[in-house]
Design a protein around this motif. Structure first.
Motif, PDB file in Angstrom:
ATOM      1  N   GLY A   1       0.790  -1.228   0.000  1.00 23.93           N
ATOM      2  CA  GLY A   1       0.000   0.000   0.000  1.00 23.93           C
ATOM      3  C   GLY A   1       0.824   1.280   0.000  1.00 23.93           C
ATOM      4  O   GLY A   1       1.921   1.339   0.549  1.00 23.93           O
ATOM      5  N   TYR A   2       0.270   2.296  -0.636  1.00 28.09           N
ATOM      6  CA  TYR A   2       0.877   3.637  -0.670  1.00 28.09           C
ATOM      7  C   TYR A   2      -0.218   4.677  -0.445  1.00 28.09           C
ATOM      8  O   TYR A   2      -1.383   4.432  -0.775  1.00 28.09           O
ATOM      9  CB  TYR A   2       1.484   3.903  -2.044  1.00 28.09           C
ATOM     10  N   THR A   3       0.192   5.855   0.038  1.00 25.49           N
ATOM     11  CA  THR A   3      -0.767   6.964   0.119  1.00 25.49           C
ATOM     12  C   THR A   3      -0.420   8.062  -0.904  1.00 25.49           C
ATOM     13  O   THR A   3      -1.138   9.058  -0.996  1.00 25.49           O
ATOM     14  CB  THR A   3      -0.790   7.592   1.532  1.00 25.49           C
ATOM     15  N   ASP A   4       0.663   7.864  -1.651  1.00 22.87           N
ATOM     16  CA  ASP A   4       1.068   8.852  -2.644  1.00 22.87           C
ATOM     17  C   ASP A   4       1.296   8.115  -3.975  1.00 22.87           C
ATOM     18  O   ASP A   4       2.214   7.290  -4.076  1.00 22.87           O
ATOM     19  CB  ASP A   4       2.352   9.544  -2.161  1.00 22.87           C
ATOM     20  N   TYR A   5       0.471   8.425  -4.965  1.00 19.34           N
ATOM     21  CA  TYR A   5       0.564   7.638  -6.206  1.00 19.34           C
ATOM     22  C   TYR A   5       1.877   7.877  -6.948  1.00 19.34           C
ATOM     23  O   TYR A   5       2.404   6.987  -7.615  1.00 19.34           O
ATOM     24  CB  TYR A   5      -0.656   7.902  -7.106  1.00 19.34           C
ATOM     25  N   LYS A   6       2.424   9.101  -6.798  1.00 11.78           N
ATOM     26  CA  LYS A   6       3.683   9.397  -7.504  1.00 11.78           C
ATOM     27  C   LYS A   6       4.815   8.534  -6.943  1.00 11.78           C
ATOM     28  O   LYS A   6       5.663   8.035  -7.685  1.00 11.78           O
ATOM     29  CB  LYS A   6       4.035  10.877  -7.364  1.00 11.78           C
ATOM     30  N   GLU A   7       4.795   8.379  -5.629  1.00 13.03           N
ATOM     31  CA  GLU A   7       5.814   7.546  -4.988  1.00 13.03           C
ATOM     32  C   GLU A   7       5.663   6.088  -5.456  1.00 13.03           C
ATOM     33  O   GLU A   7       6.659   5.423  -5.764  1.00 13.03           O
ATOM     34  CB  GLU A   7       5.624   7.634  -3.462  1.00 13.03           C
ATOM     35  N   MET A   8       4.415   5.617  -5.527  1.00 15.16           N
ATOM     36  CA  MET A   8       4.188   4.231  -5.982  1.00 15.16           C
ATOM     37  C   MET A   8       4.701   4.061  -7.411  1.00 15.16           C
ATOM     38  O   MET A   8       5.421   3.103  -7.711  1.00 15.16           O
ATOM     39  CB  MET A   8       2.698   3.908  -5.886  1.00 15.16           C
ATOM     40  N   LEU A   9       4.352   5.015  -8.311  1.00 16.00           N
ATOM     41  CA  LEU A   9       4.774   4.882  -9.716  1.00 16.00           C
ATOM     42  C   LEU A   9       6.299   4.839  -9.809  1.00 16.00           C
ATOM     43  O   LEU A   9       6.879   3.979 -10.486  1.00 16.00           O
ATOM     44  CB  LEU A   9       4.245   6.057 -10.557  1.00 16.00           C
ATOM     45  N   ALA A  10       6.957   5.762  -9.097  1.00 17.84           N
ATOM     46  CA  ALA A  10       8.423   5.862  -9.186  1.00 17.84           C
ATOM     47  C   ALA A  10       9.100   4.632  -8.582  1.00 17.84           C
ATOM     48  O   ALA A  10      10.094   4.142  -9.126  1.00 17.84           O
ATOM     49  CB  ALA A  10       8.887   7.128  -8.478  1.00 17.84           C
ATOM     50  N   SER A  11       8.559   4.099  -7.483  1.00 19.28           N
ATOM     51  CA  SER A  11       9.240   2.978  -6.814  1.00 19.28           C
ATOM     52  C   SER A  11       8.951   1.642  -7.480  1.00 19.28           C
ATOM     53  O   SER A  11       9.781   0.751  -7.463  1.00 19.28           O
ATOM     54  CB  SER A  11       8.801   2.839  -5.354  1.00 19.28           C
ATOM     55  N   GLU A  12       7.759   1.491  -8.027  1.00 16.92           N
ATOM     56  CA  GLU A  12       7.354   0.145  -8.444  1.00 16.92           C
ATOM     57  C   GLU A  12       7.244  -0.041  -9.957  1.00 16.92           C
ATOM     58  O   GLU A  12       7.189  -1.172 -10.430  1.00 16.92           O
ATOM     59  CB  GLU A  12       5.992  -0.223  -7.808  1.00 16.92           C
ATOM     60  N   ASN A  13       7.198   1.029 -10.714  1.00 17.49           N
ATOM     61  CA  ASN A  13       7.066   0.933 -12.178  1.00 17.49           C
ATOM     62  C   ASN A  13       6.039  -0.114 -12.625  1.00 17.49           C
ATOM     63  O   ASN A  13       6.384  -1.073 -13.322  1.00 17.49           O
ATOM     64  CB  ASN A  13       8.422   0.599 -12.815  1.00 17.49           C
ATOM     65  N   PRO A  14       4.772   0.046 -12.240  1.00 20.53           N
ATOM     66  CA  PRO A  14       3.774  -0.960 -12.631  1.00 20.53           C
ATOM     67  C   PRO A  14       3.560  -0.999 -14.146  1.00 20.53           C
ATOM     68  O   PRO A  14       3.775   0.002 -14.834  1.00 20.53           O
ATOM     69  CB  PRO A  14       2.502  -0.471 -11.917  1.00 20.53           C
ATOM     70  N   ASP A  15       3.133  -2.176 -14.647  1.00 23.31           N
ATOM     71  CA  ASP A  15       2.854  -2.326 -16.085  1.00 23.31           C
ATOM     72  C   ASP A  15       1.431  -1.883 -16.418  1.00 23.31           C
ATOM     73  O   ASP A  15       1.163  -1.419 -17.519  1.00 23.31           O
ATOM     74  CB  ASP A  15       2.998  -3.799 -16.503  1.00 23.31           C
ATOM     75  N   ILE A  16       0.517  -2.104 -15.471  1.00 16.69           N
ATOM     76  CA  ILE A  16      -0.894  -1.732 -15.688  1.00 16.69           C
ATOM     77  C   ILE A  16      -1.402  -0.997 -14.454  1.00 16.69           C
ATOM     78  O   ILE A  16      -1.154  -1.447 -13.328  1.00 16.69           O
ATOM     79  CB  ILE A  16      -1.792  -2.972 -15.895  1.00 16.69           C
ATOM     80  N   VAL A  17      -2.102   0.121 -14.699  1.00 20.76           N
ATOM     81  CA  VAL A  17      -2.648   0.888 -13.582  1.00 20.76           C
ATOM     82  C   VAL A  17      -4.134   1.136 -13.817  1.00 20.76           C
ATOM     83  O   VAL A  17      -4.537   1.600 -14.894  1.00 20.76           O
ATOM     84  CB  VAL A  17      -1.923   2.253 -13.454  1.00 20.76           C
ATOM     85  N   LEU A  18      -4.940   0.798 -12.812  1.00 21.27           N
ATOM     86  CA  LEU A  18      -6.373   1.151 -12.824  1.00 21.27           C
ATOM     87  C   LEU A  18      -6.536   2.425 -12.005  1.00 21.27           C
ATOM     88  O   LEU A  18      -6.094   2.481 -10.850  1.00 21.27           O
ATOM     89  CB  LEU A  18      -7.195   0.009 -12.214  1.00 21.27           C
ATOM     90  N   ILE A  19      -7.157   3.442 -12.614  1.00 20.21           N
ATOM     91  CA  ILE A  19      -7.335   4.734 -11.930  1.00 20.21           C
ATOM     92  C   ILE A  19      -8.824   4.954 -11.670  1.00 20.21           C
ATOM     93  O   ILE A  19      -9.625   5.046 -12.610  1.00 20.21           O
ATOM     94  CB  ILE A  19      -6.758   5.875 -12.793  1.00 20.21           C
TER      95      ILE A  19
END
Ligand code: NAD
Length: 362
Positions: free
Chosen positions: A49-67
């Motif tokens: 879990g994350y509370t900041d989406y920018k941090e999640m994107l930068a740390s985890e580099n997901p292939d698919i994101v549901l917004i």
């Protein structure tokens, strides 16, 4: 493939998650600004879990994101996800202005990433049957769609607070009906829009919200709760009517398509087909949608396409270009309503061509 969800509210939990679970698709990362929602969702799914989406994107580099966040945040978060090289499923509407929508179209193309918009009604059985039968209706001259509720003003601030939602029922429900109208008719060029919107129940949200809500939102309803629009599609006239609340006999979602050789009427989840057969006026028995989650098909189709390395959305997904045309029409509806006049729909012609070509090639 690494899969992340941004926004862990009602629709993710009750719309998307059951289908993801049934398909065995694991959610790897989840984000919400509400810590409790992150904790609950992480416990339920085992995701990080994350509370900041920018941090999640930068740390985890997901292939698919549901917004699945408030409408006013869709475009910004989708753009950041695309720029982080993710494929994106963004809930409807993809943006709240054409300018934002166009930047998503450009970025998805430049980055060679799939962006789809959450117009999942296309996957419903009556929609798929209509898409096949519509060529037998002759020249289509009129199409109309209603999505009206007796008591259904959302209680989440996501939908009713102006700074988050940007607009009300037009962004929430008219967007779905307009998507079906454009999808069924193969994206004719919208010319003008004449619309009205109303704030009939702003002060009465407790009476007119149907959802059980022990905690009423700490906001008044700051956006419109009903509206209607006449859309000139050239040879075709289109009419849309939506409401979150109204003194009507029953809730209704309906599409009527009229051609000079036949007609189709979709009412809730039943489809009727009218035409002349052997010189007799023929009305089909209602074709009733079989039970089954539309989202199972949505998610299996999207994951398969991305696994195969495809960079364009599979049929019948709403593409970025088609979603942007939807936003252009929504923007014109608000403009017409606020200015009290018929307005021209300004859409770059390349967008219409791209929207049509992805319908034909898929
Ligand atoms: N396709 C459909 O039929 C359908 C149906 C319902 C809802 N939706 C869409 O899903 C989206 C969410 O709706 P909902 O009913 O789940 O609303 P909701 O209010 O229950 O959930 C929205 C969540 O987003 C979170 N959020 C807000 N800002 C955020 C940010 N910056 N980063 C991360 N999270 C943030 C909120 O805390 C909340 O948990 C909306 O766009 C809505 O239109 C689509």
């Amino acid at each position: 493939m690494k899969f992340a969800i941004i926004g862990l509210g009602g629709w993710v939990n009750y719309g998307h998650l059951p289908a993801l679970n049934e398909l065995g698709i694991k959610v790897d990362y989840c984000v919400d600004i509400d810590e409790k929602r992150v904790k609950d969702f992480s416990q339920k799914t085992g995701c990080k879990g994350y509370t900041d989406y920018k941090e999640m994107l930068a740390s985890e580099n997901p292939d698919i994101v549901l917004i699945a966040v408030p409408h006013g945040l869709h475009a910004k978060i989708a753009l950041d996800a695309l720029n982080n090289d993710a494929n994106v499923y963004v809930e409807k509407p993809m943006a709240t202005s054409l300018q934002e929508a166009l930047s998503l179209v450009d970025t998805a193309r430049k980055r060679n990433r799939i962006l789809v918009v959450g117009h999942e009604f296309r996957f419903e059985q009556p929609s798929m049957i209509t898409k096949k039968l519509i060529k037998d209706l002759g020249n289509i001259y009129h199409i109309r769609g209603l999505y009206i509720r007796q008591r259904g003003i959302p209680t989440s601030i996501t939908f009713i607070k102006k700074d988050l939602a940007k607009g009300g029922v037009i962004f929430d429900l008219a967007t779905h009906i307009i998507d079906l109208i454009m999808f069924f008719t193969n994206f004719p060029t919208p010319r003008t829009v004449k619309a009205k919107i109303h704030y009939a129940f702003s002060k009465d949200k407790t009476k007119f919200s149907s959802y059980p809500s022990p905690n009423l939102p700490n906001s008044d309803v700051e956006v419109e709760d009903s509206g209607s629009a006449f859309i000139d599609l050239g040879e075709i006239s289109a009419y849309v009517e939506v409401s979150w609340a109204s003194y009507i006999k029953e809730n209704k979602r309906e599409i009527v398509i009229l051609g000079d050789k036949g007609g189709i009427h979709i009412e809730n989840n039943a489809l009727y087909y009218m035409r002349n057969i052997a010189d007799e006026f023929f009305i089909s028995n209602p074709l009733i949608q079989q039970r089954g989650s539309v989202y199972r098909e949505v998610w299996s189709s999207l994951f398969n396409a991305i696994a195969k390395g495809e960079t364009r959305p599979p049929f019948p997904f709403c593409t970025a270009e088609q979603g942007a045309i939807n936003v252009a029409i929504l923007e014109s509806i608000y403009k017409s309503a606020f200015e009290g006049r018929e307005v021209k729909v300004e859409i770059p012609s390349y967008l219409i061509e791209l929207a049509r070509s992805s319908l034909i090639t898929t």
